[in-house]
Design a protein around this motif. Structure first.
Motif, PDB file in Angstrom:
ATOM      1  N   ALA A 294       0.804  -1.218   0.000  1.00 30.65           N
ATOM      2  CA  ALA A 294       0.000   0.000   0.000  1.00 30.65           C
ATOM      3  C   ALA A 294       0.837   1.267   0.000  1.00 30.65           C
ATOM      4  N   SER A 295       2.001   1.230   0.650  1.00 31.12           N
ATOM      5  CA  SER A 295       2.830   2.435   0.754  1.00 31.12           C
ATOM      6  C   SER A 295       3.716   2.629  -0.472  1.00 31.12           C
ATOM      7  N   GLN A 296       3.573   1.770  -1.485  1.00 29.74           N
ATOM      8  CA  GLN A 296       4.454   1.846  -2.641  1.00 29.74           C
ATOM      9  C   GLN A 296       3.677   2.091  -3.939  1.00 29.74           C
ATOM     10  N   THR A 297       2.533   2.773  -3.830  1.00 32.41           N
ATOM     11  CA  THR A 297       1.829   3.258  -5.009  1.00 32.41           C
ATOM     12  C   THR A 297       2.390   4.637  -5.368  1.00 32.41           C
ATOM     13  N   LEU A 298       2.107   5.092  -6.561  1.00 28.87           N
ATOM     14  CA  LEU A 298       2.579   6.417  -6.954  1.00 28.87           C
ATOM     15  C   LEU A 298       2.010   7.503  -6.046  1.00 28.87           C
ATOM     16  N   ASP A 299       0.731   7.356  -5.669  1.00 35.42           N
ATOM     17  CA  ASP A 299       0.125   8.356  -4.772  1.00 35.42           C
ATOM     18  C   ASP A 299       0.849   8.385  -3.432  1.00 35.42           C
ATOM     19  N   SER A 300       1.163   7.194  -2.905  1.00 31.09           N
ATOM     20  CA  SER A 300       1.870   7.130  -1.625  1.00 31.09           C
ATOM     21  C   SER A 300       3.265   7.720  -1.744  1.00 31.09           C
ATOM     22  N   MET A 301       3.951   7.430  -2.845  1.00 33.60           N
ATOM     23  CA  MET A 301       5.299   7.964  -3.024  1.00 33.60           C
ATOM     24  C   MET A 301       5.292   9.491  -3.064  1.00 33.60           C
ATOM     25  N   VAL A 302       4.279  10.066  -3.715  1.00 34.82           N
ATOM     26  CA  VAL A 302       4.167  11.522  -3.760  1.00 34.82           C
ATOM     27  C   VAL A 302       3.959  12.080  -2.357  1.00 34.82           C
ATOM     28  N   ALA A 303       3.071  11.460  -1.585  1.00 32.80           N
ATOM     29  CA  ALA A 303       2.780  11.947  -0.233  1.00 32.80           C
ATOM     30  C   ALA A 303       3.976  11.794   0.691  1.00 32.80           C
ATOM     31  N   ILE A 304       4.750  10.744   0.525  1.00 31.57           N
ATOM     32  CA  ILE A 304       5.898  10.484   1.404  1.00 31.57           C
ATOM     33  C   ILE A 304       7.099  11.335   0.992  1.00 31.57           C
ATOM     34  N   ASN A 305       7.369  11.419  -0.300  1.00 29.79           N
ATOM     35  CA  ASN A 305       8.528  12.171  -0.791  1.00 29.79           C
ATOM     36  C   ASN A 305       8.442  13.663  -0.527  1.00 29.79           C
ATOM     37  N   ASP A 306       7.273  14.125  -0.175  1.00 32.95           N
ATOM     38  CA  ASP A 306       7.049  15.553   0.041  1.00 32.95           C
ATOM     39  C   ASP A 306       7.963  16.151   1.100  1.00 32.95           C
ATOM     40  N   VAL A 307       8.514  15.328   1.989  1.00 30.69           N
ATOM     41  CA  VAL A 307       9.315  15.856   3.109  1.00 30.69           C
ATOM     42  C   VAL A 307      10.753  16.180   2.714  1.00 30.69           C
ATOM     43  N   THR A 308      11.157  15.849   1.494  1.00 33.24           N
ATOM     44  CA  THR A 308      12.550  16.083   1.113  1.00 33.24           C
ATOM     45  C   THR A 308      12.671  16.404  -0.372  1.00 33.24           C
ATOM     46  N   THR A 309      13.704  17.155  -0.698  1.00 32.45           N
ATOM     47  CA  THR A 309      14.062  17.376  -2.110  1.00 32.45           C
ATOM     48  C   THR A 309      15.277  16.552  -2.501  1.00 32.45           C
ATOM     49  N   THR A 310      15.767  15.739  -1.579  1.00 30.20           N
ATOM     50  CA  THR A 310      16.915  14.871  -1.842  1.00 30.20           C
ATOM     51  C   THR A 310      16.521  13.782  -2.841  1.00 30.20           C
ATOM     52  N   PRO A 311      17.383  13.448  -3.798  1.00 32.38           N
ATOM     53  CA  PRO A 311      17.072  12.342  -4.713  1.00 32.38           C
ATOM     54  C   PRO A 311      16.829  11.036  -3.946  1.00 32.38           C
ATOM     55  N   VAL A 312      15.730  10.372  -4.266  1.00 36.48           N
ATOM     56  CA  VAL A 312      15.409   9.067  -3.674  1.00 36.48           C
ATOM     57  C   VAL A 312      15.560   8.021  -4.776  1.00 36.48           C
TER      58      VAL A 312
END
Length: 402
Positions: A294-312
């Motif tokens: 569930a945490s690895q959908t595109l929507d989840s990635m957008v919501a989680i990645n929001d906390v950083t601008t570092t390349p993931v």
């Protein structure tokens, strides 16, 4: 004839143009670091080849280590002779004789790297091959599919002969692409992601989140054992163990059930990013595979990645689970990952987590919590453990848990 050195071929490094020496230096450092337990070994790095001079060390053990070092296309146990035809012929005969049995065939494959040498490749093939045919009864030539292939490599500093080519791990030397923080759980995916990042030259430091008493000391040791396995590909690894209990409890109590996982992942990523800054990393590596949970959908990635601008970096993003398992088995992490000691990612897991969380709601629920002091405390109390392939952290005493 016992070989006295190992000839290393660079592979992809040979395409690096003006930056080639930069990559070669990294590879030499990694080889020296990995072979440090063998006192007295010498590593010589030239423009087109690298040589490990054994000086009596156990060649079999050295070969086992070299197989795991990224940046090596292939390597061969070899002997070196003077650039005299009689020396080349005699050394070639001894090497072929060691591998010969009745009915076996051979061929000579010469390569003249030193163009000033009086014999070209074809000359050497005929001269050395003819000498072996005369001296060794019953042997025959087969130029297409020989049982024994004698490699003759003429270099400025001598002639190298071998009868074996061992495949290396390929890729780029670890460290040549910079450093990143690997979010290491106890599962199957994240160690494989770390391995693949290292294969592209990334030096990895692991970040593991530990939540006692909800996670046991065995779960922590499991993560260290996984780090120890993949450290074989870099020579060493640092593991940062983050105390996460207070943060998890706060999120569990204060965030609606469907969003608790999203907020938890956001905080994990933020803590990892802060550790990245402290330890001068350039990126973050995760074991996420698109659509796997569930945490690895595109929507989840957008919501989680929001906390950083570092390349993931997500090396597994397009891989099937069976492909990931195949790599895990190959690198020796699968059995460790399968041990039933759960990490903090599996506790407080809601029965129906949001697969399409809204970024605005994730921010809202997170803003209602007093997380900053807890995050800073977790960063300050992070434990650093240094791991090497041959010696990992001391195992905890689990006697009281049995």
């Amino acid at each position: 004839m016992n070989y006295d050195r190992i000839l290393i071929r660079y592979g992809e490094l040979s395409t690096k143009g003006h930056n080639r020496q930069f990559f070669i230096r990294h590879l030499k450092d990694n080889v020296k670091k990995a072979l440090r337990p063998f006192g007295g070994i010498e590593v010589q790095a030239l423009y087109d080849r690298m040589y490990v001079i054994l000086h009596g060390a156990d060649g079999g053990q050295v070969i086992g280590i070299l197989k795991s070092i990224f940046g090596i296309q292939s390597f061969s146990p070899a002997v070196r002779t003077r650039k005299q035809l009689e020396d080349i012929e005699q050394a070639g005969l001894e090497l072929v004789r060691q591998n010969f049995a009745k009915g076996k065939t051979f061929k000579v494959s010469a390569r003249r790297g030193d163009k000033t040498f009086e014999y070209d490749s074809n000359d050497l093939n005929h001269l050395v091959g003819g000498y072996i045919l005369k001296q060794l009864d019953g042997i025959q030539v087969n130029v297409k599919q020989p049982d024994i292939e004698l490699l003759v490599d003429v270099r400025k500093n001598g002639v190298y002969l071998s009868t074996e080519v061992i495949k290396g791990s390929g890729g780029l030397p670890v460290g040549a692409s910079g450093k990143a923080m690997l979010m290491l759980s106890g599962g199957i995916d994240s160690p494989v992601a770390g391995y693949l990042a290292m294969k592209r030259g990334v030096k990895v430091e692991a970040v593991h989140f530990h939540s006692p008493p909800f996670t046991s000391p065995r779960a922590k040791q499991k993560a260290l054992d996984l780090a120890q396995k993949i450290s074989a590909y870099s020579g060493s690894m640092k593991v940062h163990i983050v105390p996460f209990t207070k943060i998890q409890e706060t999120i569990h109590k204060g965030v609606p059930e469907g969003y608790s996982m999203t907020v938890q992942r956001r905080v994990m990523l933020e803590i990892t990013d802060r550790l990245r800054k402290i330890h001068n990393g350039l990126a973050i590596v995760t074991g996420e595979s698109l659509g796997q949970v569930a945490s690895q959908t595109l929507d989840s990635m957008v919501a989680i990645n929001d906390v950083t601008t570092t390349p993931v970096l997500r090396p597994l993003v397009s891989m099937d689970k069976l492909d990931i398992i195949d790599i895990a088995q190959k690198i020796g992490t699968y059995d460790i990952s399968s041990l039933p000691y759960e990490d903090c990612c599996t506790i407080f897991t809601p029965p129906s987590p949001k697969t399409r969380p809204k970024l605005e709601l994730a921010r809202l629920y997170e803003s209602r919590l007093e997380l900053e002091p807890l995050i800073e405390e977790a960063v300050q109390n992070t434990e650093d453990v240094f791991i090497t392939p041959n010696e990992t952290a001391q195992e905890e005493d689990f006697s009281g848990l049995l």
